[in-house]
Design an enzyme around this catalytic site. Structure first.
Site, short mmCIF file in Angstrom:
data_model
loop_
_atom_site.label_atom_id
_atom_site.label_comp_id
_atom_site.label_asym_id
_atom_site.label_seq_id
_atom_site.Cartn_x
_atom_site.Cartn_y
_atom_site.Cartn_z
N ARG A 49 -16.09 24.68 -10.01
CA ARG A 49 -17.19 24.54 -10.74
C ARG A 49 -17.96 25.62 -10.02
O ARG A 49 -18.30 25.73 -8.77
CB ARG A 49 -18.16 23.26 -11.00
N SER A 63 -18.32 20.16 -17.44
CA SER A 63 -18.69 18.87 -17.80
C SER A 63 -20.23 18.74 -18.45
O SER A 63 -20.68 19.53 -19.26
CB SER A 63 -18.46 17.78 -16.87
N HIS A 64 -21.13 18.09 -17.71
CA HIS A 64 -22.34 17.83 -18.05
C HIS A 64 -23.41 18.74 -17.59
O HIS A 64 -24.64 18.94 -17.88
CB HIS A 64 -22.94 16.57 -17.54
N ASP A 87 -21.13 14.02 -23.47
CA ASP A 87 -21.44 15.19 -22.56
C ASP A 87 -20.88 16.33 -23.02
O ASP A 87 -20.13 16.49 -24.04
CB ASP A 87 -21.23 14.74 -21.09
N ASP A 98 -18.10 18.01 -22.02
CA ASP A 98 -16.68 18.26 -22.50
C ASP A 98 -16.14 16.83 -23.26
O ASP A 98 -14.71 16.55 -23.23
CB ASP A 98 -15.73 18.39 -21.13
N ASP A 113 -16.09 13.66 -22.05
CA ASP A 113 -15.38 12.49 -21.51
C ASP A 113 -16.29 11.32 -21.09
O ASP A 113 -15.83 10.34 -20.49
CB ASP A 113 -14.64 13.04 -20.11
N ARG A 114 -17.75 11.81 -21.18
CA ARG A 114 -18.74 10.91 -20.92
C ARG A 114 -19.23 10.16 -21.96
O ARG A 114 -19.30 10.80 -22.93
CB ARG A 114 -19.77 11.26 -19.84
N LYS A 147 -11.55 10.07 -18.35
CA LYS A 147 -12.59 9.21 -19.19
C LYS A 147 -12.87 9.70 -20.74
O LYS A 147 -12.43 10.88 -20.74
CB LYS A 147 -13.78 9.05 -18.20
#
Ligand code: G1P
Ligand code: ZN
Length: 543
Positions: free
Chosen positions: A22, A113-114, A277, A279, A281-282, A376
């Site tokens: 990232r 991600s987030h 989130d 992508d 996964d959360r 996840k």
């Protein structure tokens, strides 16, 4: 069409953290930067020649350009086939599922991600292996080594390939297949959960709010929750993906998901709320005026999963990341199943899932999942909750109260100090690490420390090890404080302090988390000298 060989020198700092590489988007956009890392991925997997890859991302700024670059590079290095989500979109769990379903050799997921998206925000890239899970530590290490030694990369000189329509085609010799990003994933959910039962719930007037945060889950949630389950139109909020997520952090915690919190805490609000989130996964789950901590959610799902079609046979075992509260351990003990404690990051669950030792796993950071994929999965967790609500006929609040009445309550919070100067964050960790040997047996503010250590892990399946995974202080009576530095930040250091206390007094199960944990929070600051060494008077986020 010609294969170009482009000379480069190593960039330095191309080391993936907890979940892929990232960086600030502008760094990723620097000439040759992303290409050098992609070539390092090819090196780490012994080349991409003849292989099939899945490719997609969360749609953030630079997603589309990065897809084109990866397609040209895969074609130049002899990949056999790349399966791309239409428009370059694939949620992380959908990508994991596609890798497994297609028997692909792996996949590349573009996401931070987030973290926020945009030219001045963050971008990320991660490689998942043939099991659908994040690259193992060994593969990741090879990427780093390759990135440090890189001297060239290969790129096919070809125009952009249109990824907007589903269908098959070729780039040079390589087959390209553009697929609907939602269809296979939705079908998988239909196999795991009792859609009829959940449809009945909605038909009976049950109301839900799902905040997709202008991120990747918009199309997935709209298809599954509104179209297939019949929830009222408008149940999915902010369902259109945007490259900058509407300027928000697509992070499912009460602070960033305040739009959902407002809806759920209003009078006569919906029965059930959820948010995912960037992508997908959360997840965060919210009942009417009731936040469900991810650690509690994991414990509740573990205790009730057998109510859903796909888990009726029961769970082989459960796993949680070390800083996750130990609520799920109590469920595992009561149900007589194994419970594993792993380092932070989904990659550590992979071997346990592959080996059939665990069925469900989760992290305090809003991640829950099962052996259906190797990531996840936000929408999966929402579906399991819906299935449990439909099957029991109970509300979220009732489910939580009866869970705590049965198992006791692990009050839990995570305090984040963000963008701390690296030296200062290290001073906190080093200072505490130096004291670890002396802390066991000591009593502070009436609480006795029974163990103090730095967490290291030996994978019970493949014997691989991970050290320096966080500092742990556990207290008599079930309290615990954990300190670690984030491995996903892109600016300075993020100090995470995880605070937990176990209460089994029937009259103290409904307390305010921050109030109940006050003495432990003060103790964390005193023992690690956070205020003094960071110069901060409090955390940026309490979740
Ligand atoms: C964070 C979370 C961790 C999660 C990871 C990737 O990592 O804490 O649980 O696996 O993001 O989503 P951290 O920044 O703490 O290293
Ligand atoms: Zn994510």
């Amino acid at each position: 069409m010609q294969i170009e060989r482009i000379e480069v020198t190593p960039f330095g700092g191309q080391s993936p953290g907890t979940s892929g590489l990232r960086k600030k988007t502008r760094v990723m956009m620097e000439p040759h930067y992303l290409a050098a890392f992609v070539q390092s991925i090819w090196s780490a997997i012994d080349g991409v020649s003849g292989k099939t890859l899945i490719l997609g991302g969360d749609g953030r700024y630079f997603n589309a350009e990065a897809i084109q670059l990866i397609l040209r590079m895969a074609a130049a290095s002899g990949a056999a086939r790349v399966v791309v989500g239409q428009g370059g979109i694939l949620s992380t769990p959908a990508a994991s599922h596609l890798i497994r379903k297609r028997g692909a050799d792996g996949g590349i997921i573009l996401s931070a991600s987030h973290n926020p998206g945009g030219i001045d925000e963050d971008f990320g890239i991660k490689f998942n292996g043939a099991n659908g899970g994040p690259a193992t530590a060994a593969v990741t290490d090879r990427m780093v080594v390759a990135s440090q030694a890189i001297d060239h990369y290969l790129m096919l000189d070809t125009p952009d390939y249109s990824i907007d329509l589903v269908g098959q085609g070729k780039i040079g010799e390589m087959s390209v297949e553009i697929v609907d990003p939602v269809a296979d994933y939705a079908e998988m959910l239909e196999e795991l959960f009792d859609f009829d039962k959940i449809r009945g719930l909605f038909a009976g007037g049950f109301r839900m709010a799902f905040d997709a945060m202008h991120a990747v889950t918009g199309p997935y949630a709209t298809e599954v929750i509104e179209r297939r389950l019949g929830a009222a139109p408008g149940t999915v909020m902010n369902g259109t993906p945007q490259v900058d997520f509407g300027g928000r952090h697509p992070d499912p915690n009460p602070i960033w998901a305040h739009a959902l919190m407002d809806v759920m805490y209003q009078e006569n609000g919906p029965d059930f709320g959820a948010v995912s989130d960037g992508d997908g996964d959360r997840n965060m789950i919210v009942g009417p005026s009731q936040y469900v901590s991810p650690s509690d959610s994991l414990a509740i799902l573990a205790a009730n999963a057998h109510l859903a079609k796909g888990y009726r046979a029961g769970l082989a075992g459960v796993a949680r990341s070390m800083p996750t509260s130990r609520a799920v351990d109590r469920v595992a003990a009561a149900m007589d199943m194994p419970c594993y404690e792993t380092p932070t990051g989904w990659k550590f669950f992979g071997t346990l899932l592959d080996d059939g030792r665990v069925t469900l796993c989760g992290e305090e950071s809003a991640g829950t999942g099962s052996d259906h994929v190797r990531e996840k999965d936000g929408l999966w967790a929402v579906m399991l909750w819906l299935n449990i609500l439909a099957e029991t006929g109970k509300g979220v609040g009732d489910i939580m109260s009866s869970h705590w009445a049965t198992f006791g309550r692990n009050y839990y919070t995570r305090h984040d100090y963000e963008a701390v100067e690296v030296d200062r964050a290290n001073a906190v960790m080093d200072g505490l690490r130096a004291q670890l040997g002396m802390l066991a047996g000591q009593t502070f503010a009436g609480r006795t420390i029974d163990a103090a250590d730095e967490f290291s892990y030996v994978d019970p399946v493949d014997g691989s090890t991970a050290s320096a995974q966080g500092l742990r202080l556990s207290f008599e009576g079930g309290g615990r404080i954990v300190f670690r530095l984030s491995g996903t930040g892109t600016q300075g250091a993020t100090l995470r302090v995880y605070i937990e206390d176990f209460i089994n007094d029937k009259n103290a199960l409904d307390g305010d988390v921050q109030v109940m944990l006050e003495p432990m929070i003060a103790l964390a600051d005193r023992l690690a000298r956070i205020t003094e060494l960071t110069g901060r008077d409090g955390p940026d986020i309490r979740s």
